[in-house]
Motif scaffolding. Structure first.
Motif, PDB file in Angstrom:
ATOM      1  N   LEU A 200       0.847  -1.188   0.000  1.00 16.44           N
ATOM      2  CA  LEU A 200       0.000   0.000   0.000  1.00 16.44           C
ATOM      3  C   LEU A 200       0.882   1.238   0.000  1.00 16.44           C
TER       4      LEU A 200
ATOM      5  N   ALA B 237       0.122   5.393  -0.334  1.00 12.46           N
ATOM      6  CA  ALA B 237      -0.730   6.542  -0.647  1.00 12.46           C
ATOM      7  C   ALA B 237       0.005   7.494  -1.591  1.00 12.46           C
TER       8      ALA B 237
ATOM      9  N   GLY C 225      -3.551   1.291  -3.891  1.00 15.27           N
ATOM     10  CA  GLY C 225      -4.531   0.936  -2.872  1.00 15.27           C
ATOM     11  C   GLY C 225      -4.753  -0.567  -2.829  1.00 15.27           C
TER      12      GLY C 225
ATOM     13  N   ASP D 119      -4.461  10.893  -4.100  1.00 15.51           N
ATOM     14  CA  ASP D 119      -4.046   9.639  -3.483  1.00 15.51           C
ATOM     15  C   ASP D 119      -3.564   9.768  -2.037  1.00 15.51           C
TER      16      ASP D 119
ATOM     17  N   ALA E 131      -5.776   8.930   0.881  1.00 15.34           N
ATOM     18  CA  ALA E 131      -6.068   7.546   1.276  1.00 15.34           C
ATOM     19  C   ALA E 131      -5.419   7.228   2.623  1.00 15.34           C
TER      20      ALA E 131
END
Lengths: 214, 223
Positions: free
Chosen positions: A126, A128, A133, B206, B209
């Motif tokens: 993962l 960000a 994702g 992004d 997230a």
């Protein structure tokens, strides 16, 4: 009239040392990890010299792998068959599953021959920052494998980086409701490591994970 | 390449020789505190960095909430803070927040500091919330909402029928009141709205997230 000149003698204008095909081979090899233009040239020269003992077997092996290369539908490993050799090996314990980030991690762990279970390759971690994702990784297939039953322990073998640990925490949350034991690789002193040279983060982990001697 | 946030020179980017070596990898981890020497021949040239570890926060990566907090706060700062501009207040707040994440007995202790850090970041980069007085009446008491458009406070009395369209303003952002989980989550909703609008509306969202993951974990322990 006389001039006193200081000059540097140059080599004749450089010409290609080999044919375009050989140059192309050297260029292709130079793109491989760990090889630069010079080492690629040395490798090409070696292959050309050892045509029968090195070049032909290498080309044959590469061709065979290229023709049969596939990604294992079960675990995500790269092999010449699907399911891969690890997933079909009856000597392996199907109740233990080790989750790794990349195929290279699987190969590194399996080299040790210490883990006798099966694997699951996520295909990354993962992130960000990079916009990776859970849907970009093999998380859904992992959950499906665990949900299908027959697994007692899931080992989360993620890297000891922030992104690796974030991935491990996320997987732990996703697998929380299933009747499996979730474990993680220990962190601490590396083999051959000297305390004096270790960073305090590694030392702190080693102290936390200390165990009784007797 | 490493991105460092410094007290006097703001965000600095530099090249670390051998940065991927086994010796340097544990040093160049997000949220670590380091001593660094930065050298470059001219301001336009990429600097070379010599880095030494002062405090490692890597052991706290093992804690899900701490890891989520580190990831979000370092990502946010590195993404939105401009290079080479000093933000001493922001640095002090970030250093305190990271320390708090490590030593606080529970996430509730640092969640407040996280909301305040986000509010400070907005303010330092020119998008500060105006929570001094009501945008409608000018009164300083009973401030209960924030306009999602202007970022200005609105009092309970003035909000009237528009209350549903406004963002709740938790008391801990305007006073020393100790927040409960509901107020903390209101605080995150408030700063999150403006962070998303000001920093991520026109670029890849992004990094958010990481924030979603952190808040999901906070909600879980909040019940």
């Amino acid at each position: 009239m006389t001039f006193l000149l200081q000059a540097v003698i140059l080599l004749p204008k450089a010409q290609a040392m080999a044919s375009q095909e050989i140059e192309d081979l050297a260029t292709a090899l130079a793109r491989l990890p760990g090889l630069g233009p010079r080492s690629a040239r040395r490798a090409v020269l070696y292959l050309l010299k050892k045509r029968e003992t090195a070049f032909t077997p290498l080309v044959d092996a590469m061709e065979r792998v290229r023709a049969n290369l596939s990604t294992c539908d079960l675990c995500g490993n790269v092999d010449t068959q699907s399911p891969c050799g690890i997933c079909t090996d009856p000597r392996r314990d199907p109740r233990s599953l080790c989750v790794v980030e990349e195929v290279s991690d699987l190969w590194a762990l399996d080299r040790s021959r210490l883990f006798v279970g099966r694997y699951h390759v996520l295909g990354g971690r993962l992130s960000a920052l990079d916009g990776i994702g859970p849907e970009d990784l093999g998380v859904a297939s992992l959950v499906a494998r665990v949900a299908a039953g027959g697994i007692d322990e899931v080992v989360l073998a993620m890297n000891a980086t922030l992104e690796g640990q974030t991935t491990a925490h996320y997987l732990a949350e996703r697998l929380e409701g299933y009747p499996v034991r979730l474990t993680q690789l220990a962190q601490g002193l590396p083999m051959g490591g000297e305390l004096d040279y270790l960073d305090e983060g590694t030392l702190a982990q080693a102290l936390r994970a200390r165990k009784p001697m007797v | 390449m490493a991105r460092l946030f410094t007290p006097e020179h703001g965000l600095q980017v530099g090249y670390v020789q051998g940065g991927r070596s086994t010796a340097m990898r544990p040093v160049l981890l997000p949220a670590n505190l380091v001593t660094a020497e930065l050298r470059s021949r001219s301001p336009d040239q990429l600097a070379s960095l010599t880095v030494e570890l002062s405090t490692s926060r890597a052991p706290y990566y093992a804690e899900p909430l701490a890891a989520a907090a580190f990831e979000w706060v370092t990502l946010l700062t590195a993404t939105v803070a401009p290079d080479d501009q000093p933000f001493p207040r922001l640095y002090a707040a970030l250093a305190a927040l990271l320390e708090l994440v490590c030593v606080a007995p529970s996430a509730r202790w640092w969640a407040r500091a996280m909301v305040q850090y986000e509010a400070l970041l907005l303010a330092e980069l020119g998008f500060g919330l105006d929570l001094e007085r009501c945008a409608v009446t000018g009164e300083r008491k009973d401030l209960a909402y924030v306009s999602p458009r202007t970022g200005r406070a609105v009092s309970l009395h003035a909000a009237g029928v528009y209350a549903e369209k406004l963002l709740p303003l938790p008391a801990f952002l305007t006073s020393d009141a100790e927040p409960d989980w509901e107020q903390l989550l209101q605080g995150f909703a408030l700063t999150g709205h403006f962070i998303e609008r000001q920093f991520f509306a026109e670029r890849r969202a992004d990094p958010l997230a990481a924030r979603v993951m952190m808040i999901d974990r906070l909600k879980r322990i909040a019940g």
